[in-house]
Structures are given as structure tokens and as C-alpha cells.
Enzyme design. Structure first.
Site, short mmCIF file in Angstrom:
data_model
loop_
_atom_site.label_atom_id
_atom_site.label_comp_id
_atom_site.label_asym_id
_atom_site.label_seq_id
_atom_site.Cartn_x
_atom_site.Cartn_y
_atom_site.Cartn_z
NE ARG A 5 -3.70 -2.04 1.56
CZ ARG A 5 -4.48 -3.45 2.59
NH1 ARG A 5 -3.15 -3.12 3.54
NH2 ARG A 5 -5.21 -3.82 2.60
CE LYS A 64 -0.79 12.87 -14.30
NZ LYS A 64 -1.72 13.65 -16.08
CD GLU A 97 5.49 15.32 -23.27
OE1 GLU A 97 4.40 16.17 -23.33
OE2 GLU A 97 5.32 13.88 -23.22
CE LYS A 134 4.48 16.57 -14.60
NZ LYS A 134 4.84 15.72 -15.76
CD GLU A 141 -4.80 15.45 -15.74
OE1 GLU A 141 -3.82 14.79 -15.51
OE2 GLU A 141 -5.43 15.18 -16.23
NE ARG A 156 0.55 16.14 -13.33
CZ ARG A 156 0.45 15.79 -12.61
NH1 ARG A 156 0.78 14.97 -10.91
NH2 ARG A 156 1.87 14.65 -12.53
CG ASN A 187 -2.80 15.05 -20.34
OD1 ASN A 187 -1.77 14.50 -19.65
ND2 ASN A 187 -3.89 15.27 -19.34
CG HIS A 236 0.00 13.91 -24.08
ND1 HIS A 236 0.45 15.07 -23.74
CD2 HIS A 236 0.45 13.38 -22.87
CE1 HIS A 236 1.43 15.40 -23.89
NE2 HIS A 236 2.14 14.54 -23.14
CG HIS A 246 -2.00 8.87 -24.19
ND1 HIS A 246 -2.79 9.57 -23.26
CD2 HIS A 246 -1.05 9.11 -24.38
CE1 HIS A 246 -2.18 9.85 -22.44
NE2 HIS A 246 -0.96 9.79 -22.89
CG HIS A 274 4.64 9.84 -24.46
ND1 HIS A 274 2.65 9.49 -24.52
CD2 HIS A 274 4.99 10.36 -23.62
CE1 HIS A 274 2.63 10.38 -23.68
NE2 HIS A 274 3.78 11.23 -22.88
P1 NAD Z 1 11.38 5.11 -22.48
O1 NAD Z 1 11.20 5.24 -21.14
O2 NAD Z 1 10.68 3.72 -23.80
O3 NAD Z 1 12.74 5.36 -23.45
C1 NAD Z 1 13.16 5.37 -24.03
C2 NAD Z 1 14.16 4.80 -24.75
O4 NAD Z 1 16.12 5.55 -23.76
C3 NAD Z 1 14.10 3.39 -24.15
O5 NAD Z 1 15.01 2.91 -25.06
C4 NAD Z 1 15.54 3.42 -23.41
O6 NAD Z 1 16.18 1.70 -22.69
C5 NAD Z 1 16.20 4.35 -23.73
N1 NAD Z 1 17.28 5.03 -22.46
C6 NAD Z 1 16.99 5.77 -21.28
N2 NAD Z 1 17.75 6.13 -21.35
C7 NAD Z 1 18.91 5.80 -22.23
C8 NAD Z 1 20.11 6.35 -21.84
N3 NAD Z 1 20.68 7.96 -21.02
N4 NAD Z 1 21.01 6.04 -23.19
C9 NAD Z 1 20.26 5.11 -24.28
N5 NAD Z 1 19.11 4.59 -23.68
C10 NAD Z 1 18.85 5.42 -22.84
O7 NAD Z 1 10.68 6.20 -23.45
P2 NAD Z 1 10.79 7.48 -22.38
O8 NAD Z 1 10.75 8.85 -24.03
O9 NAD Z 1 11.55 7.66 -21.35
O10 NAD Z 1 9.10 7.79 -21.71
C11 NAD Z 1 7.85 7.38 -22.34
C12 NAD Z 1 6.88 6.54 -21.39
O11 NAD Z 1 6.53 7.75 -20.35
C13 NAD Z 1 5.64 6.72 -22.11
O12 NAD Z 1 5.46 5.70 -21.66
C14 NAD Z 1 4.86 7.92 -21.22
O13 NAD Z 1 3.73 7.71 -21.32
C15 NAD Z 1 5.70 8.25 -19.99
N6 NAD Z 1 4.99 9.21 -19.92
C16 NAD Z 1 4.72 9.99 -18.69
C17 NAD Z 1 4.91 10.80 -17.73
C18 NAD Z 1 4.48 11.00 -16.33
O14 NAD Z 1 3.84 12.27 -16.01
N7 NAD Z 1 4.30 10.36 -15.35
C19 NAD Z 1 4.34 12.12 -18.46
C20 NAD Z 1 5.31 12.01 -20.01
C21 NAD Z 1 5.91 10.52 -20.98
N1 GLY Z 2 2.45 14.31 -18.29
C1 GLY Z 2 1.33 15.28 -17.92
C2 GLY Z 2 1.80 15.09 -16.36
O1 GLY Z 2 1.99 14.73 -15.22
O2 GLY Z 2 0.22 15.49 -16.20
#
Ligand code: NAD
Ligand code: GLY
Length: 361
Positions: free
Chosen positions: A118, A140, A182, A224, A234, A238, A242, A245, A249, A262
Site C-alpha cells: 500500500r 503520475k 514535451e 512542471k 488534476e 494540470r 496533456n 496527448h 495516446h 510517446h
Molecule cells: P522510454 O522509457 O521507453 O525510453 C526511451 C528509450 O531510451 C528506451 O529504449 C530506453 O531504454 C532508452 N534509454 C533510456 N535512457 C537512456 C540513456 N541515457 N542512454 C541510452 N538509452 C537510454 O521512453 P521515454 O520517452 O523516456 O518515456 C515514455 C514513457 O513516459 C511513456 O510510457 C509515457 O506514457 C510516459 N510518460 C509519463 C509521464 C508522467 O507524468 N508519468 C509523462 C510523460 C510521459
Molecule cells: N504528463 C502529464 C502530467 O504529468 O500531468
């Protein structure tokens, strides 16, 4: 090193930004609760940075979990690998999880931390530009469902975010570009001056000029942190984060997770949002062109993929967390730097935008 704070009362936390921070034991130790840590990373990041992090966290006898790499593994089933390790190692509530990687690792680790017994503490060590400017900040967490992106999740704030800008040295260009989507988003939704700075400095970012990259990360995190502090869960503003998005999405789900990055999907989505804002008489033609031009210069797609027609996109967009009482709520632009959320967009206008902005790769 820069230090920013996400101001959430007694759950406030710092964001540290600088080159080489992965080796700064002092930044971590103050935020580890208890005596144990479990580091989650993936098969790509582990060979690059896991040893450094393990040695920095040495006195907490770190357990490590190396996940497969890819958006297609951001599932409930895959989070079980983290729970398996936590239980096998008899980790208790005072174990701190550490996410080392991009947004996929960060979202999954955060979700595991939100739900294991939890809720246990966690730390974000983002290594992609996208994770450094967006996903590691704000709490998030979650996973995808085959029918919808990020549909299963929880709000759970990290104890701190350690951004080592030097980790971007190994990031492929395509991933750097995805992060820029972003970054551009912050300029569009609330920071016209930053948008102008991006127009003037995009080439420095693409060339990975360290000073420019650090500045873009800092501005993005300031934006942010301010939005999250004002509306953590949100209820209102907030949702502006998006922008692009709902379209994005839909593209990610429709094309199959991992097919479009993404950030790429968000980029095409922001251009569609700008087009729709113009169609509604809000955004001038010149500003739509500025959005399209900056996205294109960042080497990001500006069009929704041809494989997804208008009807399929509308169907996919109806599965969105911003849908309320069956009404699609979209983030749109009144001007560059001024976003609004609207639930009154005529379906015909959305369909026209999808038609006009379709036909991409
Ligand atoms: P990812 O985590 O898939 O990373 C992209 C690629 O880069 C992967 O292949 C990873 O292994 C590689 N990588 C990571 N760091 C590296 C480095 N320093 N050197 C070489 N390779 C490296 O993708 P992302 O773009 O980082 O994140 C996308 C995800 O984030 C999506 O699932 C999206 O929904 C999520 N997201 C979440 C929020 C949130 O607020 N929680 C906001 C935006 C996006
Ligand atoms: N990436 C959207 C949020 O964090 O709210």
C-alpha cells in the site's frame, strides 16, 4: 547544480539538475527511507549506468531488477517482476525503490512503489530527456492497458528527482527528439517566452549544447513543478499538461505500443491541437505554422499516421482519461503560451482536423 522544489507541503521534494549527479551519494542518502533500496532499470540502461548507481547506494545493499526495454512491457503483468523481487528479498515498507531509466521504467517503478504494501517511498533517476523534463516529476505513475494508454495507475510522489544531464550523452537522437516534444509543450501551454527561446535555440538543443540542454530541462521542470504544485491530482489546470496527448495516446494505442514513441505521438498531436484551435477561430494561422515549423525542425512528425483514419482515431480518442460523462475534453490553444481545456468542440471540427492532419508516416 540547480535545485528546484516541487512544493506539496509536507510531501515537497527537490529536483536536482546537473552533470555527473549520478555519482553524488549525498544527494541520494538523505532521501532513502529505511535501510534497503531496490533499483529498477532496463536492459539498455543497466550496462550504461547501473554500476555507478549501485556503488553510490552501496551502503543500502541494493537489490536490482532489470526489466525488458520497451513501451510494450509497460503492463500490469510486467510490474509483477518488481513485486516478485520485493517479496523474494523480503523487502518491507521501509524499502525505497529507485527508478533508473526513461519514462517507462519511471512510471512502472512509481506504480510498484504506490502499491507495494500500500505504498513505499521511491526516487526518480531519469535518463531520457522526456523523463527529465516531464515524467519523473509530478507523481503520475502507471501502466498501459491494451485498450488504452496509462489507464491503470496512481498518484504517488517521489522523494526526490536526480537528473544527471550527462546521461543524455548516450541517448539516441530519435529519443532526444521525442523529449523535445514535451519541452515544446511547456512553451505552448504556459510560457510564450520559452517558446521564443526554443525557436531561437533549437539547433543548439539538437547539437546537444550542454548549457542549452540544461537550461531547457530547468525551464521545463520549473513549469512542471508549478503546475503540479497548483493541482497535484488534476482537478483542473494540470490537464493542460496533456496538450496533444488525446490525439497522441490514440496514435500510440492505435499503432501498437512501442511503434510510435510517446514524444513523436504527442508532437503530431500538438500540431493537430493547433490546427483545431485555428479551426475554432482561436489561434492565428501564423501561430499554427510556428507550431508546425518548430515540431518539424525538432525532427518530429507533424502528421497523424495514414494507417489511422478519422473514424478509428475518434474511436481511440474516446478512451481518454479526460473524457467526462461521454464528452471529449481537449486541450487547445488560445495563443502560443495560453492553453485552455474545452468540452464543447464540435465533432465535425475534430473530424476535419483529423482529416487535414492525417496522412503521415
Ligand atoms: P522510454 O522509457 O521507453 O525510453 C526511451 C528509450 O531510451 C528506451 O529504449 C530506453 O531504454 C532508452 N534509454 C533510456 N535512457 C537512456 C540513456 N541515457 N542512454 C541510452 N538509452 C537510454 O521512453 P521515454 O520517452 O523516456 O518515456 C515514455 C514513457 O513516459 C511513456 O510510457 C509515457 O506514457 C510516459 N510518460 C509519463 C509521464 C508522467 O507524468 N508519468 C509523462 C510523460 C510521459
Ligand atoms: N504528463 C502529464 C502530467 O504529468 O500531468
Amino acid at each position: 547544480m540547480k535545485k528546484l522544489v516541487v512544493d506539496l507541503g509536507d510531501r515537497s521534494y527537490p529536483i536536482y539538475i546537473g552533470a555527473g549527479l549520478l555519482r553524488r551519494a549525498d544527494l541520494f542518502s538523505g532521501h532513502v527511507a529505511g535501510r534497503r533500496v531496490l533499483i529498477v532499470t532496463n536492459t539498455t540502461v543497466a550496462p550504461l549506468y547501473l554500476d555507478a548507481l549501485v556503488s553510490v547506494l552501496d551502503r543500502f545493499a541494493p537489490v536490482t531488477v532489470v526489466m525488458p526495454d520497451g513501451e510494450q512491457y509497460k503492463t500490469l503483468g510486467d510490474v509483477n517482476r518488481i513485486f516478485d523481487a520485493l517479496l523474494e528479498q523480503r523487502c518491507d515498507r521501509r524499502t525505497t525503490l529507485v527508478a533508473l531509466g526513461g519514462g517507462v521504467v519511471g512510471d512502472m517503478t512509481g506504480f510498484a512503489a504506490a502499491t507495494y504494501q500500500r505504498g513505499v517511498p521511491f526516487i526518480q533517476v531519469p535518463t531520457t530527456l522526456l523523463a527529465q523534463v516531464d515524467s519523473s516529476v509530478g507523481g503520475k505513475t502507471g501502466v498501459n492497458h491494451p485498450l488504452g494508454k496509462n489507464m491503470i495507475g496512481a498518484f504517488h510522489q517521489p522523494r526526490c528527482v536526480v537528473i544527471d544531464t550527462a546521461t543524455l550523452d548516450t541517448l539516441p537522437d530519435k529519443e532526444l527528439a521525442a523529449g523535445l516534444a514535451e519541452v515544446i509543450k511547456y512553451g505552448l501551454i504556459r510560457d510564450s517566452e520559452f517558446f521564443r527561446w526554443l525557436e531561437a535555440n533549437l539547433d543548439r538543443l539538437l547539437a546537444r549544447d550542454p548549457e542549452a540542454v540544461a537550461y531547457a530541462i530547468e525551464c521545463s521542470c520549473v513549469d512542471k513543478a508549478a503546475v503540479v504544485a497548483a493541482d497535484e491530482t488534476e482537478r483542473g489546470q494540470r490537464a493542460l499538461l496533456n496538450l496533444g496527448h488525446t490525439f497522441g495516446h490514440a496514435i500510440e494505442t492505435g499503432m501498437g505500443y512501442g511503434s510510435w514513441l510517446h514524444g513523436e505521438a504527442v508532437a503530431a498531436g500538438m500540431v493537430a491541437a493547433a490546427d483545431l484551435s485555428h479551426r475554432l477561430g482561436w489561434l492565428g494561422e501564423r501561430d499554427v505554422e510556428r507550431v508546425r515549423a518548430l515540431v518539424a525542425r525538432a525532427r518530429l512528425p507533424t502528421r497523424i499516421p495514414a494507417a489511422l483514419g478519422v473514424d478509428r482515431m475518434l474511436e481511440l480518442m474516446s478512451v481518454d482519461k479526460k473524457v467526462e460523462d461521454g464528452r471529449l475534453r481537449l486541450v487547445l490553444l488560445k495563443a502560443v503560451g495560453d492553453a485552455v481545456i474545452s468540452a464543447d468542440v464540435p465533432l465535425a471540427a475534430i473530424a476535419e482536423t483529423l482529416d487535414r492532419c492525417g496522412g503521415g508516416m
